[in-house]
Design an enzyme around this catalytic site. Structure first.
Site, PDB file in Angstrom:
ATOM      1  N   GLN A  67       2.991   9.981   1.519  1.00 39.71           N
ATOM      2  CA  GLN A  67       4.295   9.361   1.295  1.00 39.71           C
ATOM      3  C   GLN A  67       4.936   9.850  -0.003  1.00 39.71           C
ATOM      4  O   GLN A  67       6.132   9.647  -0.218  1.00 39.71           O
ATOM      5  CB  GLN A  67       4.175   7.837   1.296  1.00 39.71           C
ATOM      6  CG  GLN A  67       3.824   7.281   2.680  1.00 39.71           C
ATOM      7  CD  GLN A  67       3.678   5.781   2.648  1.00 39.71           C
ATOM      8  OE1 GLN A  67       2.629   5.274   2.248  1.00 39.71           O
ATOM      9  NE2 GLN A  67       4.710   5.062   3.036  1.00 39.71           N
TER      10      GLN A  67
ATOM     11  N   GLY B  91       0.837  -1.197   0.000  1.00 42.19           N
ATOM     12  CA  GLY B  91       0.000   0.000   0.000  1.00 42.19           C
ATOM     13  C   GLY B  91       0.865   1.236   0.000  1.00 42.19           C
ATOM     14  O   GLY B  91       2.052   1.189   0.342  1.00 42.19           O
TER      15      GLY B  91
ATOM     16  N   HIS C  68      -1.836   6.776   7.827  1.00 42.49           N
ATOM     17  CA  HIS C  68      -0.938   7.749   7.190  1.00 42.49           C
ATOM     18  C   HIS C  68      -1.663   9.078   6.922  1.00 42.49           C
ATOM     19  O   HIS C  68      -1.059  10.150   7.000  1.00 42.49           O
ATOM     20  CB  HIS C  68      -0.418   7.220   5.846  1.00 42.49           C
ATOM     21  CG  HIS C  68       0.827   6.383   5.956  1.00 42.49           C
ATOM     22  ND1 HIS C  68       1.981   6.848   6.530  1.00 42.49           N
ATOM     23  CD2 HIS C  68       1.096   5.109   5.538  1.00 42.49           C
ATOM     24  CE1 HIS C  68       2.921   5.896   6.460  1.00 42.49           C
ATOM     25  NE2 HIS C  68       2.405   4.827   5.875  1.00 42.49           N
TER      26      HIS C  68
ATOM     27  N   CYS D 288       6.595  -0.541   6.428  1.00 38.68           N
ATOM     28  CA  CYS D 288       6.167   0.698   5.781  1.00 38.68           C
ATOM     29  C   CYS D 288       7.268   1.147   4.829  1.00 38.68           C
ATOM     30  O   CYS D 288       8.449   1.122   5.194  1.00 38.68           O
ATOM     31  CB  CYS D 288       5.924   1.765   6.845  1.00 38.68           C
ATOM     32  SG  CYS D 288       5.396   3.346   6.165  1.00 38.68           S
ATOM     33  N   LEU D 289       6.889   1.582   3.635  1.00 39.29           N
ATOM     34  CA  LEU D 289       7.891   2.024   2.663  1.00 39.29           C
ATOM     35  C   LEU D 289       8.615   3.287   3.125  1.00 39.29           C
ATOM     36  O   LEU D 289       9.689   3.595   2.608  1.00 39.29           O
ATOM     37  CB  LEU D 289       7.231   2.262   1.297  1.00 39.29           C
ATOM     38  CG  LEU D 289       6.694   0.997   0.607  1.00 39.29           C
ATOM     39  CD1 LEU D 289       5.898   1.366  -0.631  1.00 39.29           C
ATOM     40  CD2 LEU D 289       7.827   0.046   0.255  1.00 39.29           C
TER      41      LEU D 289
ATOM     42  N   HIS E 152      -3.455   0.689   8.003  1.00 36.86           N
ATOM     43  CA  HIS E 152      -2.121   1.301   7.944  1.00 36.86           C
ATOM     44  C   HIS E 152      -2.137   2.557   7.057  1.00 36.86           C
ATOM     45  O   HIS E 152      -1.619   3.609   7.443  1.00 36.86           O
ATOM     46  CB  HIS E 152      -1.125   0.259   7.408  1.00 36.86           C
ATOM     47  CG  HIS E 152       0.272   0.756   7.229  1.00 36.86           C
ATOM     48  ND1 HIS E 152       1.331   0.268   7.975  1.00 36.86           N
ATOM     49  CD2 HIS E 152       0.800   1.682   6.390  1.00 36.86           C
ATOM     50  CE1 HIS E 152       2.438   0.891   7.598  1.00 36.86           C
ATOM     51  NE2 HIS E 152       2.153   1.741   6.640  1.00 36.86           N
ATOM     52  N   GLU E 153      -2.755   2.429   5.875  1.00 34.79           N
ATOM     53  CA  GLU E 153      -2.749   3.558   4.928  1.00 34.79           C
ATOM     54  C   GLU E 153      -3.639   4.686   5.423  1.00 34.79           C
ATOM     55  O   GLU E 153      -3.302   5.864   5.265  1.00 34.79           O
ATOM     56  CB  GLU E 153      -3.179   3.091   3.531  1.00 34.79           C
ATOM     57  CG  GLU E 153      -2.322   1.994   2.912  1.00 34.79           C
ATOM     58  CD  GLU E 153      -0.824   2.242   2.990  1.00 34.79           C
ATOM     59  OE1 GLU E 153      -0.397   3.417   2.971  1.00 34.79           O
ATOM     60  OE2 GLU E 153      -0.058   1.261   3.097  1.00 34.79           O
TER      61      GLU E 153
HETATM   62 NI    NI Z   1       3.288   3.011   5.449  1.00 32.17          NI
END
Ligand code: NI
Length: 181
Positions: free
Chosen positions: A51, A46, A134, A88-89, A130-131
């Site tokens: 981000q 995701g 963010h 997480c990226l 999670h997203e």
């Molecule tokens: Ni993340």
């Protein structure tokens, strides 16, 4: 379509509350395409608009072979919980067991402004939570218990991208690296 640089932990855009989308135009569709391309390239399950440095309530997902997006998500969480590894990226290389609701019903919109409902359990539910976090400036390590979170922050300081001088990244100076803790 373009792959964009992903903002890393410490970038203030990841701590901002993202704004709801009000205009469903070509620019929004470009954002969804950029998010999708960047997520698939990373690869990740995701990616949320902050981000990529865009403080709007938009995320994309790629779970169990299904790729999609959701705009202005509004979540209903199941009472059942799950615990499993999460990453997480924006915190490359770090994974921690994180507690989440087992299932989610997410109401929102697609990039054309049509109302959509996204339902998922397990990994998809984890990804949606999670997203959406963010979009509220929450990063998954905030969900860890105190000891785990301390360990995570230490691990971040020990990475080659955290706690030190800003890495050189196109379009993202990371000028406050380390200062946001
Ligand atoms: Ni993340």
């Amino acid at each position: 379509m373009a792959i964009q640089p992903i903002r890393l932990f410490g970038d203030p855009v990841l701590r901002a509350t993202a704004k709801p989308v009000t205009v469903f135009d070509k620019e929004l569709r470009t954002l969804v395409r950029d998010l999708t391309e960047t997520m698939l390239d990373a690869p990740g399950a995701g990616l949320a608009a902050p981000q990529l440095g865009v403080s709007l309530r938009v995320f994309t997902y790629h779970v169990d072979g299904v790729t999609g997006h959701l705009i202005n998500p509004d979540l209903s969480l199941s009472e059942d919980e799950q615990e499993g590894p999460e990453g997480c990226l924006s915190l490359p290389g770090l994974r921690y067991d994180t507690k989440r609701a087992y299932g989610v019903v997410a109401k929102g919109f697609n990039m054309y402004g049509d109302p959509v409902t996204l339902e998922g359990t397990q990994l998809l539910a984890r990804c949606i939570q999670h997203e959406t976090d963010h979009l509220d400036g929450i990063i998954f390590i905030d969900r860890l218990d105190r000891e785990q979170r301390k360990a995570a922050l230490k691990a971040i300081r020990d990475t080659d991208w955290g706690g030190g001088p800003a890495p050189v990244v196109k379009a993202s100076p990371h000028s406050t690296f380390g200062a946001a803790r």
